[in-house]
Design a protein around this motif. Structure first.
Motif, PDB file in Angstrom:
ATOM      1  N   TRP A  89     131.768 -10.576 -41.583  1.00 44.98           N
ATOM      2  CA  TRP A  89     131.562 -11.945 -42.044  1.00 44.98           C
ATOM      3  C   TRP A  89     132.564 -12.296 -43.141  1.00 44.98           C
ATOM      4  O   TRP A  89     133.246 -13.318 -43.095  1.00 44.98           O
ATOM      5  CB  TRP A  89     130.137 -12.138 -42.557  1.00 44.98           C
ATOM      6  CG  TRP A  89     129.843 -13.585 -42.845  1.00 44.98           C
ATOM      7  CD1 TRP A  89     129.289 -14.495 -42.003  1.00 44.98           C
ATOM      8  CD2 TRP A  89     130.129 -14.302 -44.075  1.00 44.98           C
ATOM      9  NE1 TRP A  89     129.202 -15.723 -42.614  1.00 44.98           N
ATOM     10  CE2 TRP A  89     129.714 -15.644 -43.874  1.00 44.98           C
ATOM     11  CE3 TRP A  89     130.692 -13.949 -45.290  1.00 44.98           C
ATOM     12  CZ2 TRP A  89     129.844 -16.609 -44.864  1.00 44.98           C
ATOM     13  CZ3 TRP A  89     130.835 -14.925 -46.275  1.00 44.98           C
ATOM     14  CH2 TRP A  89     130.409 -16.230 -46.072  1.00 44.98           C
ATOM     15  N   HIS A  90     132.644 -11.431 -44.170  1.00 47.05           N
ATOM     16  CA  HIS A  90     133.533 -11.714 -45.306  1.00 47.05           C
ATOM     17  C   HIS A  90     135.006 -11.680 -44.893  1.00 47.05           C
ATOM     18  O   HIS A  90     135.799 -12.528 -45.314  1.00 47.05           O
ATOM     19  CB  HIS A  90     133.286 -10.719 -46.435  1.00 47.05           C
ATOM     20  CG  HIS A  90     132.067 -10.998 -47.243  1.00 47.05           C
ATOM     21  ND1 HIS A  90     131.999 -12.009 -48.168  1.00 47.05           N
ATOM     22  CD2 HIS A  90     130.852 -10.397 -47.261  1.00 47.05           C
ATOM     23  CE1 HIS A  90     130.799 -12.026 -48.732  1.00 47.05           C
ATOM     24  NE2 HIS A  90     130.094 -11.056 -48.195  1.00 47.05           N
ATOM     25  N   SER A  91     135.394 -10.688 -44.103  1.00 45.44           N
ATOM     26  CA  SER A  91     136.801 -10.578 -43.729  1.00 45.44           C
ATOM     27  C   SER A  91     137.242 -11.767 -42.873  1.00 45.44           C
ATOM     28  O   SER A  91     138.350 -12.288 -43.047  1.00 45.44           O
ATOM     29  CB  SER A  91     137.068  -9.264 -42.987  1.00 45.44           C
ATOM     30  OG  SER A  91     136.308  -9.169 -41.802  1.00 45.44           O
ATOM     31  N   GLN A  92     136.366 -12.231 -41.984  1.00 43.32           N
ATOM     32  CA  GLN A  92     136.714 -13.397 -41.169  1.00 43.32           C
ATOM     33  C   GLN A  92     136.824 -14.650 -42.023  1.00 43.32           C
ATOM     34  O   GLN A  92     137.728 -15.479 -41.820  1.00 43.32           O
ATOM     35  CB  GLN A  92     135.667 -13.613 -40.071  1.00 43.32           C
ATOM     36  CG  GLN A  92     136.090 -14.628 -39.023  1.00 43.32           C
ATOM     37  CD  GLN A  92     137.338 -14.193 -38.261  1.00 43.32           C
ATOM     38  OE1 GLN A  92     137.393 -13.083 -37.753  1.00 43.32           O
ATOM     39  NE2 GLN A  92     138.343 -15.057 -38.215  1.00 43.32           N
ATOM     40  N   PHE A  93     135.928 -14.787 -42.991  1.00 43.73           N
ATOM     41  CA  PHE A  93     135.978 -15.929 -43.902  1.00 43.73           C
ATOM     42  C   PHE A  93     137.314 -15.975 -44.643  1.00 43.73           C
ATOM     43  O   PHE A  93     137.973 -17.023 -44.722  1.00 43.73           O
ATOM     44  CB  PHE A  93     134.819 -15.863 -44.888  1.00 43.73           C
ATOM     45  CG  PHE A  93     134.881 -16.892 -45.985  1.00 43.73           C
ATOM     46  CD1 PHE A  93     134.436 -18.182 -45.772  1.00 43.73           C
ATOM     47  CD2 PHE A  93     135.406 -16.565 -47.233  1.00 43.73           C
ATOM     48  CE1 PHE A  93     134.501 -19.131 -46.777  1.00 43.73           C
ATOM     49  CE2 PHE A  93     135.473 -17.506 -48.243  1.00 43.73           C
ATOM     50  CZ  PHE A  93     135.026 -18.797 -48.017  1.00 43.73           C
ATOM     51  N   HIS A  94     137.717 -14.830 -45.199  1.00 46.00           N
ATOM     52  CA  HIS A  94     138.957 -14.807 -45.985  1.00 46.00           C
ATOM     53  C   HIS A  94     140.196 -14.911 -45.093  1.00 46.00           C
ATOM     54  O   HIS A  94     141.227 -15.432 -45.533  1.00 46.00           O
ATOM     55  CB  HIS A  94     139.008 -13.550 -46.852  1.00 46.00           C
ATOM     56  CG  HIS A  94     138.013 -13.577 -47.970  1.00 46.00           C
ATOM     57  ND1 HIS A  94     138.081 -14.481 -49.001  1.00 46.00           N
ATOM     58  CD2 HIS A  94     136.903 -12.830 -48.210  1.00 46.00           C
ATOM     59  CE1 HIS A  94     137.068 -14.289 -49.838  1.00 46.00           C
ATOM     60  NE2 HIS A  94     136.348 -13.299 -49.372  1.00 46.00           N
ATOM     61  N   LYS A  95     140.082 -14.435 -43.865  1.00 42.61           N
ATOM     62  CA  LYS A  95     141.185 -14.615 -42.917  1.00 42.61           C
ATOM     63  C   LYS A  95     141.351 -16.088 -42.576  1.00 42.61           C
ATOM     64  O   LYS A  95     142.468 -16.633 -42.586  1.00 42.61           O
ATOM     65  CB  LYS A  95     140.914 -13.800 -41.651  1.00 42.61           C
ATOM     66  CG  LYS A  95     141.909 -14.025 -40.524  1.00 42.61           C
ATOM     67  CD  LYS A  95     143.299 -13.561 -40.899  1.00 42.61           C
ATOM     68  CE  LYS A  95     144.245 -13.692 -39.717  1.00 42.61           C
ATOM     69  NZ  LYS A  95     145.648 -13.375 -40.101  1.00 42.61           N
ATOM     70  N   ASP A  96     140.240 -16.752 -42.289  1.00 42.67           N
ATOM     71  CA  ASP A  96     140.300 -18.158 -41.876  1.00 42.67           C
ATOM     72  C   ASP A  96     140.695 -19.081 -43.031  1.00 42.67           C
ATOM     73  O   ASP A  96     141.486 -20.009 -42.844  1.00 42.67           O
ATOM     74  CB  ASP A  96     138.943 -18.597 -41.326  1.00 42.67           C
ATOM     75  CG  ASP A  96     138.594 -17.908 -40.017  1.00 42.67           C
ATOM     76  OD1 ASP A  96     139.499 -17.345 -39.382  1.00 42.67           O
ATOM     77  OD2 ASP A  96     137.408 -17.927 -39.642  1.00 42.67           O
ATOM     78  N   LYS A  97     140.146 -18.835 -44.217  1.00 43.39           N
ATOM     79  CA  LYS A  97     140.358 -19.764 -45.335  1.00 43.39           C
ATOM     80  C   LYS A  97     141.630 -19.481 -46.119  1.00 43.39           C
ATOM     81  O   LYS A  97     142.307 -20.411 -46.581  1.00 43.39           O
ATOM     82  CB  LYS A  97     139.150 -19.737 -46.268  1.00 43.39           C
ATOM     83  CG  LYS A  97     139.217 -20.800 -47.352  1.00 43.39           C
ATOM     84  CD  LYS A  97     137.893 -20.967 -48.081  1.00 43.39           C
ATOM     85  CE  LYS A  97     137.961 -22.097 -49.090  1.00 43.39           C
ATOM     86  NZ  LYS A  97     136.673 -22.318 -49.781  1.00 43.39           N
ATOM     87  N   PHE A  98     141.968 -18.188 -46.276  1.00 45.63           N
ATOM     88  CA  PHE A  98     143.088 -17.837 -47.158  1.00 45.63           C
ATOM     89  C   PHE A  98     144.205 -17.076 -46.445  1.00 45.63           C
ATOM     90  O   PHE A  98     145.181 -16.696 -47.074  1.00 45.63           O
ATOM     91  CB  PHE A  98     142.582 -16.992 -48.333  1.00 45.63           C
ATOM     92  CG  PHE A  98     141.502 -17.658 -49.146  1.00 45.63           C
ATOM     93  CD1 PHE A  98     141.794 -18.730 -49.985  1.00 45.63           C
ATOM     94  CD2 PHE A  98     140.189 -17.218 -49.062  1.00 45.63           C
ATOM     95  CE1 PHE A  98     140.796 -19.338 -50.736  1.00 45.63           C
ATOM     96  CE2 PHE A  98     139.181 -17.812 -49.809  1.00 45.63           C
ATOM     97  CZ  PHE A  98     139.484 -18.880 -50.640  1.00 45.63           C
ATOM     98  N   ASP A  99     144.031 -16.824 -45.150  1.00 46.21           N
ATOM     99  CA  ASP A  99     145.012 -16.071 -44.367  1.00 46.21           C
ATOM    100  C   ASP A  99     145.261 -14.681 -44.959  1.00 46.21           C
ATOM    101  O   ASP A  99     146.398 -14.199 -44.998  1.00 46.21           O
ATOM    102  CB  ASP A  99     146.326 -16.845 -44.255  1.00 46.21           C
ATOM    103  CG  ASP A  99     147.215 -16.295 -43.130  1.00 46.21           C
ATOM    104  OD1 ASP A  99     146.664 -15.759 -42.159  1.00 46.21           O
ATOM    105  OD2 ASP A  99     148.453 -16.385 -43.260  1.00 46.21           O
TER     106      ASP A  99
END
Length: 320
Positions: A89-99
């Motif tokens: 969940w967290h890794s996908q969030f940071h990938k999507d929002k901050f690349d």
């Protein structure tokens, strides 16, 4: 202008790109000053739910708690599932929002070496198996790291992983540790730091400014001490009062006065002037961003807090 080695700058230099620490909180973990093995109630300021965004409340079916002597861990499958769920969940969030596509898994809540060795190995191995994970950061206490765990973490280092143990020192004064119900003394801290670093594991010391009955001079002495012992990173944050803690009762009874933003900022300037250029400054602020915060109110908004601190630092010729 002196540029401090922030954790962002450190990771960019070490790995060539941004790295995000993924906070993990697992059912069943606790501390020896909570479960009765050393004390009960935990630290007087401690409310892990306000400090740890990933904390999952225990269900009513299983109240199993981790400790060194637990023979079988019936929660392990659930813990492994929670670890995987929180990471993705967290890794996908940071990938999507901050690349951001590289990660450190941060075992954050409670004491994350206070469990049977087999449980810890299973969890650490699982965390390191996730894609693009460069290492682990593990929150713990100086009295809760056994030699077999140090050896395990040292083996990860030999395989090229970035491994940090984050030791909650808070203060080097035994009287303060007694007041805050840490249930251990500062004796042995320097030796534990040395043992950890000899394995190639990096040490991050946590300090709290504003603890009961401590003067600014005492707080800076705690910093001087951990710097002398040898550290790779440092976290410093103000003590704040959240509902439901014993510190909250002291505050409501007029027996504790929180540190002011001015005093804390002045101490941060003096602290960063002391910290060597090769020590990673991982944190200089903290707060609770919901209705659980009682005081000080300046700990509610991190952006306001950091703008104020950074202005003070810039006036002193320091960039963080």
């Amino acid at each position: 202008m002196r540029v401090m080695l922030s954790v962002g700058r450190y990771f960019k230099k070490r790995f060539g790109s941004r790295v995000r620490k993924i906070p993990i909180s697992l059912q069943g973990f606790t501390c020896p000053n909570i479960d009765g093995s050393l004390a009960r109630g935990g630290c007087i300021y401690c409310d892990n739910e306000s400090f740890s965004p990933s904390l999952i409340k225990l269900d009513k079916i299983s109240q199993v708690k981790m400790n060194f002597s637990l023979k079988n861990n019936p929660l392990l499958d659930k813990q492994l599932h929670q670890l995987e769920e929180q990471f993705y969940w967290h890794s996908q969030f940071h990938k999507d929002k901050f690349d951001i596509s590289k990660y450190m898994v941060y075992f954050q809540s409670y004491t994350n070496t206070y469990a049977p060795f087999d449980t810890l190995k299973a969890l650490y191995d699982k965390a390191l198996s996730f894609p693009n994970v460069v290492g682990l950061s593990i929150g713990t206490r100086i009295d809760c790291v056994q030699d077999d765990v140090l050896n395990l973490l040292g083996e990860y280092v030999k395989k090229g992983k970035e491994i940090w143990l984050e030791y909650g020192i808070q203060s080097v004064y035994d009287k303060t540790l007694e007041i805050t119900n840490r249930a251990h003394s500062i004796a042995g801290a320097q030796e534990m730091f040395e043992k950890t670093r000899k394995k190639g594991i990096k040490v991050c010391a946590h300090l709290i400014y504003g603890l009961p009955e401590e003067s600014p001079e005492m707080m800076l002495h705690s910093l001087d001490s951990v710097l002398t012992w040898g550290i790779d990173g440092i976290k410093i944050h103000p003590l704040y009062v959240v509902k439901g803690t014993r510190l909250a009762k002291l505050y409501k009874d007029g027996l504790y006065e929180p540190i002011t933003m001015e005093t804390f900022s002045t101490l941060i300037v003096k602290s960063l002037e002391k910290i060597p250029p090769d020590v990673v400054v991982q944190r200089i602020s903290a707060g609770a961003h919901d209705e659980s915060l009682l005081a000080p109110k300046w700990c509610f908004d991190k952006n306001i807090q950091m703008r104020y601190i950074r202005d003070k630092l810039k006036s002193a010729g320091i960039e963080y």
